[in-house]
Write an enzyme that holds these catalytic residues in place. Sequence first.
Site, PDB file in Angstrom:
ATOM      1  N   GLU A  59     -10.986   5.679   6.875  1.00 35.66           N
ATOM      2  CA  GLU A  59      -9.765   6.328   7.384  1.00 35.66           C
ATOM      3  C   GLU A  59     -10.203   7.552   8.180  1.00 35.66           C
ATOM      4  O   GLU A  59     -10.080   8.702   7.747  1.00 35.66           O
ATOM      5  CB  GLU A  59      -8.837   6.717   6.219  1.00 35.66           C
ATOM      6  CG  GLU A  59      -7.462   7.149   6.714  1.00 35.66           C
ATOM      7  CD  GLU A  59      -6.479   7.417   5.594  1.00 35.66           C
ATOM      8  OE1 GLU A  59      -6.858   7.317   4.419  1.00 35.66           O
ATOM      9  OE2 GLU A  59      -5.314   7.726   5.907  1.00 35.66           O
TER      10      GLU A  59
ATOM     11  N   HIS B   9       1.505   5.229  -2.262  1.00 34.92           N
ATOM     12  CA  HIS B   9       0.953   6.206  -3.214  1.00 34.92           C
ATOM     13  C   HIS B   9       2.107   6.845  -3.968  1.00 34.92           C
ATOM     14  O   HIS B   9       2.632   7.877  -3.548  1.00 34.92           O
ATOM     15  CB  HIS B   9       0.148   7.284  -2.488  1.00 34.92           C
ATOM     16  CG  HIS B   9      -1.095   6.789  -1.821  1.00 34.92           C
ATOM     17  ND1 HIS B   9      -2.350   6.927  -2.374  1.00 34.92           N
ATOM     18  CD2 HIS B   9      -1.273   6.139  -0.644  1.00 34.92           C
ATOM     19  CE1 HIS B   9      -3.254   6.379  -1.561  1.00 34.92           C
ATOM     20  NE2 HIS B   9      -2.626   5.886  -0.504  1.00 34.92           N
TER      21      HIS B   9
ATOM     22  N   GLN C 168      -9.716   9.133  -5.296  1.00 32.38           N
ATOM     23  CA  GLN C 168      -9.424   9.890  -4.069  1.00 32.38           C
ATOM     24  C   GLN C 168     -10.493  10.929  -3.750  1.00 32.38           C
ATOM     25  O   GLN C 168     -10.732  11.259  -2.592  1.00 32.38           O
ATOM     26  CB  GLN C 168      -8.060  10.587  -4.235  1.00 32.38           C
ATOM     27  CG  GLN C 168      -7.703  11.648  -3.218  1.00 32.38           C
ATOM     28  CD  GLN C 168      -7.130  11.098  -1.930  1.00 32.38           C
ATOM     29  OE1 GLN C 168      -5.944  10.874  -1.829  1.00 32.38           O
ATOM     30  NE2 GLN C 168      -7.981  10.874  -0.946  1.00 32.38           N
TER      31      GLN C 168
ATOM     32  N   HIS D 235      -9.604   2.233   0.100  1.00 33.63           N
ATOM     33  CA  HIS D 235      -9.379   2.988   1.334  1.00 33.63           C
ATOM     34  C   HIS D 235     -10.697   2.968   2.108  1.00 33.63           C
ATOM     35  O   HIS D 235     -11.721   3.403   1.580  1.00 33.63           O
ATOM     36  CB  HIS D 235      -8.981   4.421   1.014  1.00 33.63           C
ATOM     37  CG  HIS D 235      -7.551   4.561   0.604  1.00 33.63           C
ATOM     38  ND1 HIS D 235      -7.045   3.928  -0.502  1.00 33.63           N
ATOM     39  CD2 HIS D 235      -6.524   5.250   1.170  1.00 33.63           C
ATOM     40  CE1 HIS D 235      -5.753   4.224  -0.594  1.00 33.63           C
ATOM     41  NE2 HIS D 235      -5.411   5.012   0.395  1.00 33.63           N
TER      42      HIS D 235
ATOM     43  N   HIS E  76       0.853  -1.197   0.000  1.00 27.83           N
ATOM     44  CA  HIS E  76       0.000   0.000   0.000  1.00 27.83           C
ATOM     45  C   HIS E  76       0.887   1.245   0.000  1.00 27.83           C
ATOM     46  O   HIS E  76       1.402   1.652   1.031  1.00 27.83           O
ATOM     47  CB  HIS E  76      -0.918  -0.003   1.238  1.00 27.83           C
ATOM     48  CG  HIS E  76      -1.920   1.120   1.250  1.00 27.83           C
ATOM     49  ND1 HIS E  76      -3.281   0.918   1.368  1.00 27.83           N
ATOM     50  CD2 HIS E  76      -1.774   2.462   1.158  1.00 27.83           C
ATOM     51  CE1 HIS E  76      -3.915   2.072   1.350  1.00 27.83           C
ATOM     52  NE2 HIS E  76      -3.014   3.030   1.231  1.00 27.83           N
TER      53      HIS E  76
ATOM     54  N   ASP F 243       2.378   3.477   2.650  1.00 24.66           N
ATOM     55  CA  ASP F 243       1.337   4.453   2.380  1.00 24.66           C
ATOM     56  C   ASP F 243       1.902   5.735   1.768  1.00 24.66           C
ATOM     57  O   ASP F 243       1.735   5.970   0.598  1.00 24.66           O
ATOM     58  CB  ASP F 243       0.524   4.749   3.648  1.00 24.66           C
ATOM     59  CG  ASP F 243      -0.797   5.432   3.359  1.00 24.66           C
ATOM     60  OD1 ASP F 243      -1.267   5.361   2.213  1.00 24.66           O
ATOM     61  OD2 ASP F 243      -1.378   6.033   4.290  1.00 24.66           O
TER      62      ASP F 243
HETATM   63 ZN   LIG Z   1      -3.457   5.161   1.365  1.00 22.68          ZN
END
Ligand SMILES: [Zn+2]
Length: 404
Positions: A204, A50, A143, A201, A48, A300
């Site tokens: 969160e 980005h 996102q 996701h 995971h 992440d």
């Molecule tokens: Zn993430």
Amino acid sequence: MFLPSGEVADVLVDRHRIAAIGPGAGAGLPAAEDASGKLLLPAFVDGHVHLDKALIRDGLREHEGTLTGAIDAIHERKRRYTVEDVRGRAREVIEASVRSGTTRLRSHVDVDTIGGLTPLEGVMAAAADCADIAEVRTIAFPQEGLLRDPGAYELMEAAIEAGADVVGGMPHWELDEASQREHVGLCFDLAEKFDRDLDMHVDESDDGGMQTLEMVADEALQRGYLGRVCAGHVCSLAAAPHDYAERVIDKCLRADISIAANPVTNLVLQGRGDRGLVRRGLTRVGELRAAGVNVLFGQDCVKDGFYPFGRGSMLEVALISAHAAHLTSRSDLAFALRAVTEAPAQAARLTDYGLKTGARADLQLLPVPSWAEALRLQPPPEKVWFAGRLVAENSVVSKLHRRT
Ligand SMILES: [Zn+2]
């Protein structure tokens, strides 16, 4: 050399694969590599990360440090992305990851009406640039939401058609429960249409009332999408009532959902409004583990709007996560190793991974005798191999000057 189990063993590599591994496997053969006293690990898997956002922090305006603040602050920068800009930053992080012993990465890549497909094109170009040293897979990640961002669903379809490997999602980002449920349904529709796995996701947030993990688990169970879903972050589960959390963990187990805990980022992102006993954004790692759910730790973020640190080191991720999740006993440390190796490999359904005969020879050699010492001392791997080929070497020089 030592294996993580403590066993002294040899490994025989035949071109790309491990031909044999175990005590005496190399008996009678000349050693191509003298690894005595050192630790052999499978190369790490970052399940995971980005890559499209990595290393943008210096160009961002300051914000209050929350998830919402970071997402908003990134908008302006995301509008200015070019394929070459994303490609260069992603490549830098892939290379740093390989130097630190990671040869497989699964990267979320923003897909929305702000950046369009530019982030995906950039990350896919970087993945191609680095195909000789690492294997990078991409997750199309909405996102900005799907219902909140009209046009994003069509872009998600285009992203999969353009080569994104996995369908992402972010249901808790939608504005109400009905939209969250619809978001989850749309992601599963896409995954079914293109026969792709899902990596979303999920929750969160510090809000224990967020329930999109249960929506994801219900959808996976109803559609028979078992063993093909990974849920990332899952912070709200920690804030939910215990009986509710237990019920949802059981559903995750039945749907064979993997959980990507990302303590490194969530430790600094969540709980910002708290005084005194400050929540740290960590999901129920211990309970998920006890229930038998596949739990992985991801990097992440690397120096982006959410997190100012990160260097593509899964050894560092494992150490920070061990602090966050109270991992100290031998079996705890073995769990931390699994969370950056076998667990992300399982979530990505890699069948040729690990220290076993027939697996691809993605390996690393560390200058310590045990995994516990690797965690404690954080040495870079002396050597890293990708499909049997040496792809990185590190040496550290440290001198102490005593008065004679
Ligand atoms: Zn993430």
